[in-house]
Design a protein around this motif. Sequence first.
Motif, mmCIF file in Angstrom:
data_model
loop_
_atom_site.group_PDB
_atom_site.id
_atom_site.type_symbol
_atom_site.label_atom_id
_atom_site.label_comp_id
_atom_site.label_asym_id
_atom_site.label_seq_id
_atom_site.Cartn_x
_atom_site.Cartn_y
_atom_site.Cartn_z
ATOM 1 N N PRO A 125 6.086 6.771 -10.726
ATOM 2 C CA PRO A 125 7.335 7.265 -12.232
ATOM 3 C C PRO A 125 8.336 5.727 -12.488
ATOM 4 C CG PRO A 125 7.351 8.539 -9.538
ATOM 5 C CD PRO A 125 6.416 7.560 -9.335
ATOM 6 N N VAL A 149 8.660 14.429 -2.110
ATOM 7 C CA VAL A 149 9.330 14.178 -3.018
ATOM 8 C C VAL A 149 8.707 13.575 -3.639
ATOM 9 C CG1 VAL A 149 11.628 14.142 -3.228
ATOM 10 C CG2 VAL A 149 10.862 14.393 -1.137
ATOM 11 N N ASP A 150 7.631 12.616 -4.227
ATOM 12 C CA ASP A 150 7.383 11.833 -5.184
ATOM 13 C C ASP A 150 6.721 12.640 -6.202
ATOM 14 O OD1 ASP A 150 7.975 8.727 -5.892
ATOM 15 O OD2 ASP A 150 5.775 9.264 -6.131
ATOM 16 N N LEU A 175 -4.490 8.525 -2.133
ATOM 17 C CA LEU A 175 -3.354 7.253 -1.459
ATOM 18 C C LEU A 175 -2.130 7.022 -0.021
ATOM 19 C CD1 LEU A 175 -3.381 5.402 -4.796
ATOM 20 C CD2 LEU A 175 -5.035 4.571 -2.878
ATOM 21 N N ILE A 176 -1.392 8.555 -0.790
ATOM 22 C CA ILE A 176 -0.167 8.751 0.356
ATOM 23 C C ILE A 176 -1.328 9.091 1.639
ATOM 24 C CG2 ILE A 176 0.977 10.228 0.954
ATOM 25 C CD1 ILE A 176 1.749 10.328 -1.966
ATOM 26 N N ILE A 188 7.200 14.475 -9.093
ATOM 27 C CA ILE A 188 8.202 13.674 -9.842
ATOM 28 C C ILE A 188 6.728 12.175 -10.398
ATOM 29 C CG2 ILE A 188 9.175 11.323 -10.483
ATOM 30 C CD1 ILE A 188 10.928 12.437 -8.258
ATOM 31 N N VAL A 189 5.671 11.754 -10.068
ATOM 32 C CA VAL A 189 4.576 12.077 -10.552
ATOM 33 C C VAL A 189 3.846 12.310 -11.387
ATOM 34 C CG1 VAL A 189 2.021 10.611 -9.712
ATOM 35 C CG2 VAL A 189 3.951 10.051 -8.426
ATOM 36 N N ILE A 226 0.515 -1.327 0.433
ATOM 37 C CA ILE A 226 0.410 -0.113 0.019
ATOM 38 C C ILE A 226 0.314 1.242 0.357
ATOM 39 C CG2 ILE A 226 -1.682 1.323 1.318
ATOM 40 C CD1 ILE A 226 -3.228 -1.064 1.754
ATOM 41 N N LEU A 227 2.046 1.063 0.618
ATOM 42 C CA LEU A 227 2.912 2.015 1.257
ATOM 43 C C LEU A 227 4.069 2.340 -0.847
ATOM 44 C CD1 LEU A 227 4.371 2.310 4.371
ATOM 45 C CD2 LEU A 227 2.320 3.465 2.998
ATOM 46 N N GLY A 287 -3.070 5.876 3.149
ATOM 47 C CA GLY A 287 -1.121 4.924 3.517
ATOM 48 C C GLY A 287 -0.909 5.543 5.082
ATOM 49 N N TYR A 288 -0.730 6.570 4.772
ATOM 50 C CA TYR A 288 -0.471 7.652 6.292
ATOM 51 C C TYR A 288 -1.543 7.210 7.554
ATOM 52 C CZ TYR A 288 0.371 11.139 9.403
ATOM 53 O OH TYR A 288 1.006 12.501 10.084
ATOM 54 N N ILE A 300 -2.844 9.726 -5.855
ATOM 55 C CA ILE A 300 -1.585 9.695 -5.901
ATOM 56 C C ILE A 300 -1.852 9.878 -4.185
ATOM 57 C CG2 ILE A 300 0.550 9.339 -5.478
ATOM 58 C CD1 ILE A 300 -0.022 7.714 -7.585
ATOM 59 N N PHE A 348 15.521 9.196 -4.778
ATOM 60 C CA PHE A 348 15.353 8.692 -3.644
ATOM 61 C C PHE A 348 15.933 7.472 -2.717
ATOM 62 C CE2 PHE A 348 10.991 8.962 -5.744
ATOM 63 C CZ PHE A 348 10.763 9.783 -4.303
ATOM 64 N N ILE A 353 7.439 12.236 4.391
ATOM 65 C CA ILE A 353 8.911 13.495 2.851
ATOM 66 C C ILE A 353 9.255 12.671 2.232
ATOM 67 C CG2 ILE A 353 11.029 14.063 3.224
ATOM 68 C CD1 ILE A 353 10.695 14.466 6.344
ATOM 69 N N ILE A 354 9.114 11.690 1.868
ATOM 70 C CA ILE A 354 9.363 10.564 1.400
ATOM 71 C C ILE A 354 7.947 10.682 0.082
ATOM 72 C CG2 ILE A 354 8.770 8.284 -0.091
ATOM 73 C CD1 ILE A 354 11.118 8.550 0.764
ATOM 74 N N GLY A 355 6.477 11.017 0.531
ATOM 75 C CA GLY A 355 6.087 11.633 -0.396
ATOM 76 C C GLY A 355 5.544 12.699 -0.931
ATOM 77 N N LEU A 369 3.471 5.211 -4.462
ATOM 78 C CA LEU A 369 4.921 5.958 -4.839
ATOM 79 C C LEU A 369 5.474 5.489 -6.023
ATOM 80 C CD1 LEU A 369 5.644 6.640 -0.753
ATOM 81 C CD2 LEU A 369 4.801 8.629 -2.929
ATOM 82 N N VAL A 380 8.645 9.334 8.178
ATOM 83 C CA VAL A 380 9.294 9.682 7.106
ATOM 84 C C VAL A 380 8.742 9.530 6.137
ATOM 85 C CG1 VAL A 380 10.763 8.043 6.603
ATOM 86 C CG2 VAL A 380 11.258 8.811 8.595
ATOM 87 N N LEU A 381 7.374 8.617 5.639
ATOM 88 C CA LEU A 381 6.261 8.602 4.845
ATOM 89 C C LEU A 381 5.567 9.740 4.215
ATOM 90 C CD1 LEU A 381 5.073 7.121 3.436
ATOM 91 C CD2 LEU A 381 2.971 6.947 4.535
#
Lengths: 225, 238
Positions: free
Chosen positions: A176, B160-161, B129-130, B164-165, A168-169, B133-134, B126, A211, B156-158, A173, B153-154
Amino acid sequence: MNFFKVIRWMVWKDLVSEIRNRENISSMFFFAFAVILIFSFSFSMDARSSRELMPGIIWVAFGFTGIIGLGKSFLPEVQNDCMEYLQMAPVSKGAIYLGKFAGNVLFLLAVEIILFPLFILFFNLDVLDKLPMVLLIFLLATIGLSALGTLFSALTVQIRAREVMFPILLLPLAVPVFIGAVESTRGALNGDPLALYGHWLELLAIFDMIFMIVAFWLFEFILDE
Amino acid sequence: MIASIFIAKLRKYQNGFALLSLLFLSAGLYTGLVVSPPDYYQGEVVRIMYIHVPFAEAAMAAYTVLFAGSLWYLWKREPVIDNMCHAAAGIGILFTSVALITGSIWAKPTWNTWWTWDPRLVSFAILLLILIGYLMLRSFLDDPEKEARYSAVLVIIGFVDLPIVHFSVEWWRTLHQPLSISTRGVSIASSMLYPLSFMSIGLYLLLAYLIMVRTQMLYLEHLLEAKQGRLLSEVHSS
Protein backbone atom coordinates in the motif's frame (compact mmCIF):
# COMPACT_ATOMS: atom_id res chain seq x y z
CA MET A 1 13.23 8.39 32.70
CA ASN A 2 10.15 9.80 31.13
CA PHE A 3 8.79 8.66 27.80
CA PHE A 4 9.81 11.57 25.58
CA LYS A 5 13.25 11.79 27.13
CA VAL A 6 13.87 8.16 26.11
CA ILE A 7 12.85 8.92 22.53
CA ARG A 8 15.11 11.99 22.47
CA TRP A 9 18.10 10.06 23.79
CA MET A 10 17.61 7.22 21.32
CA VAL A 11 17.51 9.64 18.39
CA TRP A 12 20.47 11.63 19.74
CA LYS A 13 22.56 8.46 20.22
CA ASP A 14 21.85 7.27 16.67
CA LEU A 15 22.56 10.71 15.22
CA VAL A 16 25.87 11.02 17.03
CA SER A 17 27.08 7.58 15.98
CA GLU A 18 25.93 8.27 12.41
CA ILE A 19 27.76 11.61 12.34
CA ARG A 20 30.91 9.93 13.64
CA ASN A 21 31.09 7.01 11.21
CA ARG A 22 28.69 8.08 8.42
CA GLU A 23 28.17 4.41 7.55
CA ASN A 24 24.44 4.23 7.12
CA ILE A 25 23.75 7.40 5.14
CA SER A 26 26.74 7.04 2.84
CA SER A 27 26.00 3.40 2.00
CA MET A 28 22.36 4.27 1.29
CA PHE A 29 23.38 7.25 -0.82
CA PHE A 30 25.90 5.49 -3.03
CA PHE A 31 23.64 2.49 -3.51
CA ALA A 32 20.78 4.73 -4.63
CA PHE A 33 23.15 6.68 -6.85
CA ALA A 34 24.10 3.43 -8.60
CA VAL A 35 20.41 2.53 -9.00
CA ILE A 36 19.63 5.90 -10.57
CA LEU A 37 22.56 5.54 -12.99
CA ILE A 38 21.36 2.07 -14.04
CA PHE A 39 17.86 3.39 -14.58
CA SER A 40 19.06 6.28 -16.71
CA PHE A 41 20.99 3.81 -18.88
CA SER A 42 18.12 1.35 -19.09
CA PHE A 43 15.41 3.73 -20.21
CA SER A 44 16.00 6.29 -22.90
CA MET A 45 13.14 8.58 -22.22
CA ASP A 46 11.40 11.45 -23.94
CA ALA A 47 9.31 13.91 -21.96
CA ARG A 48 6.13 11.87 -22.19
CA SER A 49 7.48 8.47 -21.15
CA SER A 50 9.50 10.17 -18.45
CA ARG A 51 6.25 11.47 -16.94
CA GLU A 52 4.85 7.95 -17.10
CA LEU A 53 7.84 6.15 -15.60
CA MET A 54 9.37 8.71 -13.24
CA PRO A 55 7.26 8.03 -10.11
CA GLY A 56 7.91 4.31 -10.39
CA ILE A 57 11.65 4.81 -10.85
CA ILE A 58 11.83 7.17 -7.88
CA TRP A 59 10.05 4.75 -5.57
CA VAL A 60 11.90 1.64 -6.71
CA ALA A 61 15.15 3.49 -5.97
CA PHE A 62 13.91 4.78 -2.60
CA GLY A 63 12.41 1.42 -1.68
CA PHE A 64 15.68 -0.44 -2.25
CA THR A 65 17.59 2.28 -0.46
CA GLY A 66 15.20 1.96 2.45
CA ILE A 67 15.83 -1.79 2.59
CA ILE A 68 19.59 -1.18 2.79
CA GLY A 69 19.23 1.41 5.55
CA LEU A 70 16.29 0.14 7.60
CA GLY A 71 17.47 -3.47 7.60
CA LYS A 72 20.64 -2.45 9.42
CA SER A 73 19.05 -0.15 11.95
CA PHE A 74 19.39 -2.59 14.88
CA LEU A 75 22.70 -4.07 13.76
CA PRO A 76 24.94 -1.75 15.85
CA GLU A 77 22.99 -2.73 18.97
CA VAL A 78 23.63 -6.43 18.35
CA GLN A 79 27.27 -6.00 17.37
CA ASN A 80 28.06 -4.13 20.57
CA ASP A 81 25.88 -6.40 22.76
CA CYS A 82 23.57 -3.50 23.48
CA MET A 83 20.40 -5.47 22.72
CA GLU A 84 20.45 -6.97 26.23
CA TYR A 85 20.81 -3.54 27.78
CA LEU A 86 17.90 -2.21 25.78
CA GLN A 87 15.87 -5.20 26.96
CA MET A 88 16.84 -4.68 30.58
CA ALA A 89 16.50 -0.91 30.62
CA PRO A 90 13.69 0.15 32.95
CA VAL A 91 12.03 2.29 30.29
CA SER A 92 9.05 1.86 28.02
CA LYS A 93 9.86 -0.48 25.12
CA GLY A 94 7.51 1.57 22.96
CA ALA A 95 9.70 4.62 23.53
CA ILE A 96 12.73 2.67 22.33
CA TYR A 97 10.79 1.77 19.20
CA LEU A 98 9.68 5.34 18.57
CA GLY A 99 13.25 6.60 19.08
CA LYS A 100 14.67 4.11 16.58
CA PHE A 101 11.78 4.85 14.23
CA ALA A 102 12.33 8.63 14.39
CA GLY A 103 16.03 8.14 13.70
CA ASN A 104 15.25 5.95 10.68
CA VAL A 105 12.79 8.49 9.30
CA LEU A 106 15.44 11.22 9.63
CA PHE A 107 18.16 9.19 7.88
CA LEU A 108 15.95 7.96 5.07
CA LEU A 109 14.42 11.38 4.49
CA ALA A 110 17.86 12.97 4.44
CA VAL A 111 19.01 10.50 1.78
CA GLU A 112 15.86 11.09 -0.27
CA ILE A 113 16.34 14.85 -0.15
CA ILE A 114 19.98 14.53 -1.21
CA LEU A 115 19.01 12.15 -4.02
CA PHE A 116 16.11 14.07 -5.48
CA PRO A 117 18.32 16.68 -7.23
CA LEU A 118 20.05 13.75 -8.96
CA PHE A 119 16.72 12.66 -10.43
CA ILE A 120 16.14 16.22 -11.62
CA LEU A 121 19.61 16.21 -13.13
CA PHE A 122 19.54 12.85 -14.88
CA PHE A 123 15.92 12.81 -15.98
CA ASN A 124 15.50 16.49 -16.70
CA LEU A 125 12.52 17.07 -14.42
CA ASP A 126 10.84 20.41 -14.02
CA VAL A 127 9.68 20.44 -10.42
CA LEU A 128 10.71 23.61 -8.61
CA ASP A 129 7.17 24.86 -7.99
CA LYS A 130 5.99 21.41 -6.89
CA LEU A 131 8.71 20.86 -4.29
CA PRO A 132 6.62 21.33 -1.11
CA MET A 133 4.07 18.72 -2.22
CA VAL A 134 6.80 16.28 -3.27
CA LEU A 135 8.50 16.69 0.11
CA LEU A 136 5.22 16.03 1.91
CA ILE A 137 4.76 12.80 -0.08
CA PHE A 138 8.34 11.75 0.70
CA LEU A 139 7.70 12.37 4.40
CA LEU A 140 4.44 10.39 4.52
CA ALA A 141 5.79 7.42 2.54
CA THR A 142 9.04 7.38 4.54
CA ILE A 143 7.10 7.29 7.80
CA GLY A 144 5.11 4.30 6.53
CA LEU A 145 8.20 2.42 5.33
CA SER A 146 10.09 3.14 8.55
CA ALA A 147 7.17 2.17 10.81
CA LEU A 148 7.16 -1.33 9.32
CA GLY A 149 10.88 -1.44 8.62
CA THR A 150 11.97 -0.61 12.16
CA LEU A 151 9.81 -3.40 13.57
CA PHE A 152 11.01 -5.96 11.02
CA SER A 153 14.60 -4.87 11.53
CA ALA A 154 14.30 -5.74 15.22
CA LEU A 155 12.60 -9.00 14.23
CA THR A 156 15.29 -10.13 11.81
CA VAL A 157 18.47 -8.65 13.25
CA GLN A 158 19.38 -11.67 15.34
CA ILE A 159 18.64 -14.40 12.82
CA ARG A 160 20.69 -16.12 10.18
CA ALA A 161 20.03 -14.87 6.62
CA ARG A 162 19.07 -11.44 7.95
CA GLU A 163 19.70 -9.73 4.60
CA VAL A 164 17.29 -12.08 2.82
CA MET A 165 14.54 -12.23 5.40
CA PHE A 166 14.18 -8.47 5.88
CA PRO A 167 13.05 -7.60 2.33
CA ILE A 168 10.98 -10.80 2.08
CA LEU A 169 8.95 -9.69 5.08
CA LEU A 170 8.90 -5.95 4.36
CA LEU A 171 8.13 -5.71 0.65
CA PRO A 172 4.78 -7.57 0.45
CA LEU A 173 3.44 -5.72 3.47
CA ALA A 174 4.60 -2.34 2.13
CA VAL A 175 2.53 -2.69 -1.06
CA PRO A 176 0.00 0.00 0.00
CA VAL A 177 2.84 2.45 0.72
CA PHE A 178 4.33 1.91 -2.72
CA ILE A 179 1.00 2.23 -4.53
CA GLY A 180 0.12 5.39 -2.57
CA ALA A 181 3.56 6.93 -2.98
CA VAL A 182 3.80 6.23 -6.71
CA GLU A 183 0.31 7.50 -7.49
CA SER A 184 0.61 10.67 -5.44
CA THR A 185 4.09 11.39 -6.81
CA ARG A 186 2.70 11.00 -10.31
CA GLY A 187 -0.06 13.48 -9.51
CA ALA A 188 2.34 15.97 -7.94
CA LEU A 189 4.92 15.80 -10.76
CA ASN A 190 2.21 16.18 -13.41
CA GLY A 191 0.97 19.27 -11.61
CA ASP A 192 -2.56 17.86 -11.22
CA PRO A 193 -4.93 19.59 -8.81
CA LEU A 194 -4.78 18.12 -5.31
CA ALA A 195 -8.36 16.85 -5.55
CA LEU A 196 -7.25 14.28 -8.15
CA TYR A 197 -4.64 12.56 -5.99
CA GLY A 198 -5.39 13.78 -2.46
CA HIS A 199 -6.93 10.45 -1.48
CA TRP A 200 -3.55 8.77 -1.98
CA LEU A 201 -2.06 11.11 0.60
CA GLU A 202 -4.91 10.11 2.91
CA LEU A 203 -4.13 6.44 2.30
CA LEU A 204 -0.47 7.06 3.19
CA ALA A 205 -1.42 8.98 6.33
CA ILE A 206 -3.84 6.26 7.46
CA PHE A 207 -1.25 3.54 6.80
CA ASP A 208 1.33 5.53 8.80
CA MET A 209 -0.95 5.92 11.78
CA ILE A 210 -2.15 2.31 11.85
CA PHE A 211 1.32 0.81 11.63
CA MET A 212 2.91 3.23 14.07
CA ILE A 213 0.31 2.19 16.64
CA VAL A 214 0.42 -1.55 15.88
CA ALA A 215 4.23 -1.64 15.77
CA PHE A 216 4.47 0.45 18.95
CA TRP A 217 2.34 -2.15 20.73
CA LEU A 218 4.01 -5.24 19.18
CA PHE A 219 7.55 -4.02 19.75
CA GLU A 220 7.19 -4.91 23.42
CA PHE A 221 6.88 -8.59 22.46
CA ILE A 222 10.07 -8.50 20.40
CA LEU A 223 12.29 -7.01 23.10
CA ASP A 224 10.66 -9.15 25.79
CA GLU A 225 12.93 -11.90 27.14
CA MET B 1 -1.07 -29.71 31.66
CA ILE B 2 -3.25 -27.65 29.34
CA ALA B 3 -1.20 -29.01 26.46
CA SER B 4 -1.91 -32.67 27.19
CA ILE B 5 -5.65 -32.00 27.68
CA PHE B 6 -5.69 -30.05 24.41
CA ILE B 7 -3.89 -32.82 22.53
CA ALA B 8 -6.18 -35.49 24.03
CA LYS B 9 -9.23 -33.50 22.84
CA LEU B 10 -7.75 -33.25 19.35
CA ARG B 11 -7.09 -36.98 19.23
CA LYS B 12 -10.62 -37.73 20.41
CA TYR B 13 -12.44 -35.60 17.82
CA GLN B 14 -10.19 -35.75 14.78
CA ASN B 15 -11.69 -38.90 13.26
CA GLY B 16 -15.19 -37.42 13.45
CA PHE B 17 -14.00 -34.39 11.52
CA ALA B 18 -12.32 -36.61 8.91
CA LEU B 19 -15.45 -38.71 8.39
CA LEU B 20 -17.83 -35.74 8.14
CA SER B 21 -15.48 -33.95 5.78
CA LEU B 22 -15.26 -37.02 3.55
CA LEU B 23 -19.08 -37.21 3.50
CA PHE B 24 -19.58 -33.55 2.61
CA LEU B 25 -16.80 -33.48 0.03
CA SER B 26 -18.10 -36.52 -1.82
CA ALA B 27 -21.64 -35.09 -1.77
CA GLY B 28 -20.26 -31.77 -3.03
CA LEU B 29 -18.19 -33.36 -5.79
CA TYR B 30 -21.10 -35.55 -6.91
CA THR B 31 -23.62 -32.70 -7.05
CA GLY B 32 -21.05 -30.32 -8.52
CA LEU B 33 -19.58 -32.51 -11.24
CA VAL B 34 -22.52 -34.78 -12.12
CA VAL B 35 -25.87 -33.36 -11.01
CA SER B 36 -25.59 -29.61 -11.56
CA PRO B 37 -26.04 -28.32 -15.13
CA PRO B 38 -23.32 -26.34 -16.96
CA ASP B 39 -23.57 -22.58 -16.60
CA TYR B 40 -25.44 -20.59 -19.27
CA TYR B 41 -22.52 -18.19 -19.87
CA GLN B 42 -19.46 -20.07 -18.64
CA GLY B 43 -20.33 -23.61 -19.71
CA GLU B 44 -18.48 -26.47 -18.04
CA VAL B 45 -15.78 -24.09 -16.78
CA VAL B 46 -18.07 -23.03 -13.95
CA ARG B 47 -17.35 -26.33 -12.19
CA ILE B 48 -13.90 -25.03 -11.22
CA MET B 49 -15.79 -22.61 -8.97
CA TYR B 50 -16.94 -25.51 -6.78
CA ILE B 51 -13.27 -26.13 -5.96
CA HIS B 52 -11.96 -22.58 -6.14
CA VAL B 53 -14.40 -20.67 -3.92
CA PRO B 54 -14.41 -23.17 -1.01
CA PHE B 55 -10.60 -23.35 -1.07
CA ALA B 56 -10.35 -19.56 -0.99
CA GLU B 57 -12.79 -19.41 1.94
CA ALA B 58 -10.93 -22.12 3.81
CA ALA B 59 -7.60 -20.35 3.19
CA MET B 60 -9.01 -17.22 4.84
CA ALA B 61 -10.31 -19.36 7.68
CA ALA B 62 -6.80 -20.79 8.10
CA TYR B 63 -5.34 -17.29 8.37
CA THR B 64 -8.03 -16.32 10.88
CA VAL B 65 -7.12 -19.35 13.00
CA LEU B 66 -3.47 -18.34 12.68
CA PHE B 67 -4.26 -14.78 13.79
CA ALA B 68 -6.42 -15.84 16.74
CA GLY B 69 -3.80 -18.39 17.77
CA SER B 70 -1.03 -15.80 17.58
CA LEU B 71 -2.94 -13.38 19.83
CA TRP B 72 -3.64 -16.25 22.20
CA TYR B 73 0.03 -17.23 22.22
CA LEU B 74 1.25 -13.71 22.97
CA TRP B 75 -1.29 -13.54 25.79
CA LYS B 76 -0.81 -16.96 27.45
CA ARG B 77 2.57 -18.17 26.06
CA GLU B 78 1.28 -21.73 25.70
CA PRO B 79 3.66 -23.70 23.40
CA VAL B 80 0.93 -26.02 22.13
CA ILE B 81 -0.96 -22.99 20.73
CA ASP B 82 2.18 -22.08 18.84
CA ASN B 83 2.23 -25.61 17.40
CA MET B 84 -1.33 -25.00 16.22
CA CYS B 85 -0.29 -21.71 14.55
CA HIS B 86 2.62 -23.43 12.85
CA ALA B 87 0.24 -26.13 11.57
CA ALA B 88 -2.35 -23.61 10.37
CA ALA B 89 0.31 -21.65 8.45
CA GLY B 90 1.58 -24.66 6.53
CA ILE B 91 -1.92 -25.81 5.61
CA GLY B 92 -2.84 -22.20 4.82
CA ILE B 93 -0.08 -22.14 2.19
CA LEU B 94 -1.53 -25.29 0.60
CA PHE B 95 -5.09 -23.89 0.51
CA THR B 96 -4.01 -20.44 -0.70
CA SER B 97 -1.95 -21.96 -3.52
CA VAL B 98 -4.83 -24.18 -4.63
CA ALA B 99 -7.17 -21.17 -4.60
CA LEU B 100 -4.73 -19.09 -6.68
CA ILE B 101 -3.99 -21.87 -9.18
CA THR B 102 -7.63 -22.89 -9.71
CA GLY B 103 -8.53 -19.20 -9.98
CA SER B 104 -5.95 -18.78 -12.74
CA ILE B 105 -7.24 -21.83 -14.60
CA TRP B 106 -10.78 -20.45 -14.35
CA ALA B 107 -9.75 -16.93 -15.38
CA LYS B 108 -8.02 -18.01 -18.61
CA PRO B 109 -11.18 -19.16 -20.47
CA THR B 110 -13.48 -16.68 -18.70
CA TRP B 111 -11.53 -13.41 -18.59
CA ASN B 112 -9.02 -14.51 -21.26
CA THR B 113 -6.05 -13.85 -18.96
CA TRP B 114 -4.19 -15.85 -16.33
CA TRP B 115 -3.70 -12.89 -14.05
CA THR B 116 -5.23 -9.49 -13.58
CA TRP B 117 -4.76 -6.78 -10.95
CA ASP B 118 -7.95 -7.58 -9.16
CA PRO B 119 -7.97 -6.64 -5.44
CA ARG B 120 -8.88 -10.17 -4.39
CA LEU B 121 -6.12 -11.70 -6.51
CA VAL B 122 -3.51 -9.32 -5.16
CA SER B 123 -4.62 -9.81 -1.56
CA PHE B 124 -4.35 -13.57 -1.98
CA ALA B 125 -0.91 -13.30 -3.56
CA ILE B 126 0.22 -11.11 -0.64
CA LEU B 127 -1.36 -13.58 1.80
CA LEU B 128 0.67 -16.38 0.21
CA LEU B 129 3.86 -14.29 0.49
CA ILE B 130 3.15 -13.53 4.16
CA LEU B 131 2.60 -17.21 4.95
CA ILE B 132 5.79 -18.23 3.12
CA GLY B 133 7.69 -15.47 4.92
CA TYR B 134 6.21 -16.77 8.18
CA LEU B 135 7.51 -20.31 7.65
CA MET B 136 10.90 -18.99 6.46
CA LEU B 137 11.22 -16.78 9.53
CA ARG B 138 10.43 -19.78 11.73
CA SER B 139 13.03 -21.94 10.02
CA PHE B 140 15.75 -19.33 10.59
CA LEU B 141 15.12 -18.94 14.33
CA ASP B 142 16.71 -21.51 16.63
CA ASP B 143 15.22 -20.78 20.04
CA PRO B 144 11.64 -22.25 20.05
CA GLU B 145 10.26 -19.59 22.39
CA LYS B 146 11.65 -16.73 20.33
CA GLU B 147 10.47 -18.45 17.15
CA ALA B 148 6.90 -18.54 18.46
CA ARG B 149 6.94 -14.95 19.69
CA TYR B 150 8.48 -13.36 16.59
CA SER B 151 6.27 -15.25 14.16
CA ALA B 152 3.14 -14.30 16.14
CA VAL B 153 4.14 -10.64 15.77
CA LEU B 154 4.49 -11.10 12.01
CA VAL B 155 1.04 -12.70 11.74
CA ILE B 156 -0.65 -9.81 13.56
CA ILE B 157 1.06 -7.22 11.34
CA GLY B 158 0.00 -9.18 8.25
CA PHE B 159 -3.60 -9.46 9.45
CA VAL B 160 -3.81 -5.69 9.87
CA ASP B 161 -2.14 -5.13 6.51
CA LEU B 162 -4.25 -7.36 4.27
CA PRO B 163 -7.44 -5.21 4.29
CA ILE B 164 -5.33 -2.12 3.50
CA VAL B 165 -3.71 -3.95 0.57
CA HIS B 166 -7.17 -4.90 -0.65
CA PHE B 167 -8.51 -1.33 -0.48
CA SER B 168 -5.43 0.28 -2.00
CA VAL B 169 -5.49 -2.08 -5.00
CA GLU B 170 -9.22 -1.50 -5.40
CA TRP B 171 -8.69 2.28 -5.54
CA TRP B 172 -5.71 1.95 -7.82
CA ARG B 173 -7.57 -0.27 -10.27
CA THR B 174 -10.80 1.69 -10.45
CA LEU B 175 -8.81 4.82 -11.24
CA HIS B 176 -6.50 3.26 -13.80
CA GLN B 177 -8.47 0.94 -15.98
CA PRO B 178 -12.16 0.40 -16.52
CA LEU B 179 -13.55 -2.62 -14.74
CA SER B 180 -13.15 -5.39 -17.28
CA ILE B 181 -14.64 -7.91 -14.90
CA SER B 182 -18.04 -7.80 -13.35
CA THR B 183 -18.48 -10.04 -10.37
CA ARG B 184 -19.97 -13.25 -11.57
CA GLY B 185 -23.65 -14.09 -11.43
CA VAL B 186 -26.56 -11.92 -10.27
CA SER B 187 -27.78 -14.52 -7.87
CA ILE B 188 -26.81 -18.14 -7.54
CA ALA B 189 -29.20 -20.81 -8.75
CA SER B 190 -30.03 -23.50 -6.23
CA SER B 191 -28.46 -26.14 -8.49
CA MET B 192 -25.16 -24.33 -7.92
CA LEU B 193 -25.79 -23.46 -4.30
CA TYR B 194 -25.88 -27.10 -3.13
CA PRO B 195 -22.47 -28.19 -4.42
CA LEU B 196 -20.92 -24.89 -3.30
CA SER B 197 -22.17 -25.17 0.26
CA PHE B 198 -21.38 -28.90 0.50
CA MET B 199 -17.83 -28.26 -0.68
CA SER B 200 -17.45 -25.27 1.65
CA ILE B 201 -18.53 -27.21 4.73
CA GLY B 202 -16.45 -30.19 3.64
CA LEU B 203 -13.30 -28.08 3.20
CA TYR B 204 -13.78 -26.26 6.52
CA LEU B 205 -13.97 -29.67 8.19
CA LEU B 206 -10.95 -30.91 6.21
CA LEU B 207 -9.02 -27.79 7.25
CA ALA B 208 -9.90 -28.41 10.89
CA TYR B 209 -8.90 -32.09 10.58
CA LEU B 210 -5.56 -31.29 8.92
CA ILE B 211 -4.73 -28.64 11.52
CA MET B 212 -5.59 -31.10 14.32
CA VAL B 213 -3.32 -33.83 12.93
CA ARG B 214 -0.47 -31.47 12.13
CA THR B 215 -0.68 -29.81 15.55
CA GLN B 216 -0.24 -33.21 17.21
CA MET B 217 2.71 -34.01 14.96
CA LEU B 218 4.46 -30.73 15.77
CA TYR B 219 3.72 -31.13 19.47
CA LEU B 220 5.22 -34.61 19.53
CA GLU B 221 8.22 -33.46 17.51
CA HIS B 222 8.95 -30.73 20.04
CA LEU B 223 8.43 -33.13 22.92
CA LEU B 224 10.88 -35.56 21.33
CA GLU B 225 13.43 -32.82 20.80
CA ALA B 226 13.13 -31.72 24.42
CA LYS B 227 13.56 -35.30 25.67
CA GLN B 228 16.56 -35.89 23.43
CA GLY B 229 18.07 -32.67 24.73
CA ARG B 230 17.53 -33.79 28.32
CA LEU B 231 19.07 -37.23 27.61
CA LEU B 232 22.09 -35.62 25.99
CA SER B 233 22.64 -33.26 28.90
CA GLU B 234 22.39 -36.23 31.30
CA VAL B 235 25.03 -38.11 29.33
CA HIS B 236 27.29 -35.07 29.38
CA SER B 237 26.92 -34.40 33.09
CA SER B 238 27.56 -38.00 34.20
